[in-house]
Motif scaffolding. Sequence first.
Motif, short mmCIF file in Angstrom:
data_model
loop_
_atom_site.label_atom_id
_atom_site.label_comp_id
_atom_site.label_asym_id
_atom_site.label_seq_id
_atom_site.Cartn_x
_atom_site.Cartn_y
_atom_site.Cartn_z
N LYS A 67 4.21 5.35 -5.53
CA LYS A 67 4.18 5.23 -6.97
C LYS A 67 3.32 6.33 -7.60
O LYS A 67 3.63 6.83 -8.68
CB LYS A 67 3.64 3.84 -7.35
N TYR A 68 2.26 6.75 -6.93
CA TYR A 68 1.41 7.81 -7.47
C TYR A 68 1.82 9.21 -6.99
O TYR A 68 1.63 10.18 -7.69
CB TYR A 68 -0.06 7.55 -7.09
N THR A 69 2.40 9.30 -5.81
CA THR A 69 2.75 10.59 -5.22
C THR A 69 4.00 11.19 -5.87
O THR A 69 4.03 12.39 -6.18
CB THR A 69 2.96 10.45 -3.70
N GLY A 79 0.83 -1.20 0.00
CA GLY A 79 0.00 0.00 0.00
C GLY A 79 0.87 1.26 0.00
O GLY A 79 0.59 2.24 -0.69
N LEU A 80 1.95 1.23 0.82
CA LEU A 80 2.88 2.36 0.87
C LEU A 80 3.58 2.53 -0.47
O LEU A 80 3.76 3.65 -0.95
CB LEU A 80 3.90 2.14 2.00
N GLU A 129 2.32 1.67 -3.35
CA GLU A 129 1.33 2.21 -4.27
C GLU A 129 1.19 3.72 -4.09
O GLU A 129 1.11 4.47 -5.07
CB GLU A 129 -0.03 1.54 -4.04
N VAL A 130 1.19 4.20 -2.84
CA VAL A 130 1.07 5.62 -2.56
C VAL A 130 2.28 6.36 -3.12
O VAL A 130 2.16 7.40 -3.75
CB VAL A 130 0.89 5.87 -1.05
#
Length: 177
Positions: free
Chosen positions: A15-17, A9-10, A12-13
């Motif tokens: 990767k988008y941030t 999840g971290l 993924e965050v």
Amino acid sequence: MLLFAEQQGLLEVIKYTVPTIVTGMIAYYFFRLHTKNEDGRRRFLLKKDLQVNALPQRLQAYERMTLFLERIVPSKLLIRVKPNGEDKLAYEALLVNNIETEFEHNLAQQIYMTNECWGVINSAKNATIRLIRTTNMSAKVENADKLREAILSEMLDKQAPSATALSFIKEEISDIW
């Protein structure tokens, strides 16, 4: 497994941030650059418009000061300003007053000229006045007509003080073009 899911999840965050932050920074940089260029362009256009409007006034100021310098050339001044009597001191005062009056009439022209040019013009005026006064102190000068003769003979050997200022004005005008 829960730890692995949190890391996913971290990840993924991040990767988008990260791309969003990088894109935002690039957009900010280009927006700032564009704004700076627009400000520069506006200043340039404003300055160009001001120069277009001010150039005729500047040229007129140089023309008026050229006329002033031509009028205070001693040979021309003596022809134009004739003595009222025989008193050499009165004639000296008349000549100096004529120069000062004409100079004061053109004082406003200094705002359209460089400080250096105005200083050269002022020096030419003062040198012309000094020439008249020192010539009048000569023992040979007895009356107004003798003062005229002495100033004219003094000018035979050398250039008028205003000639230097006229050359300076011509040089400054050529820089404008």
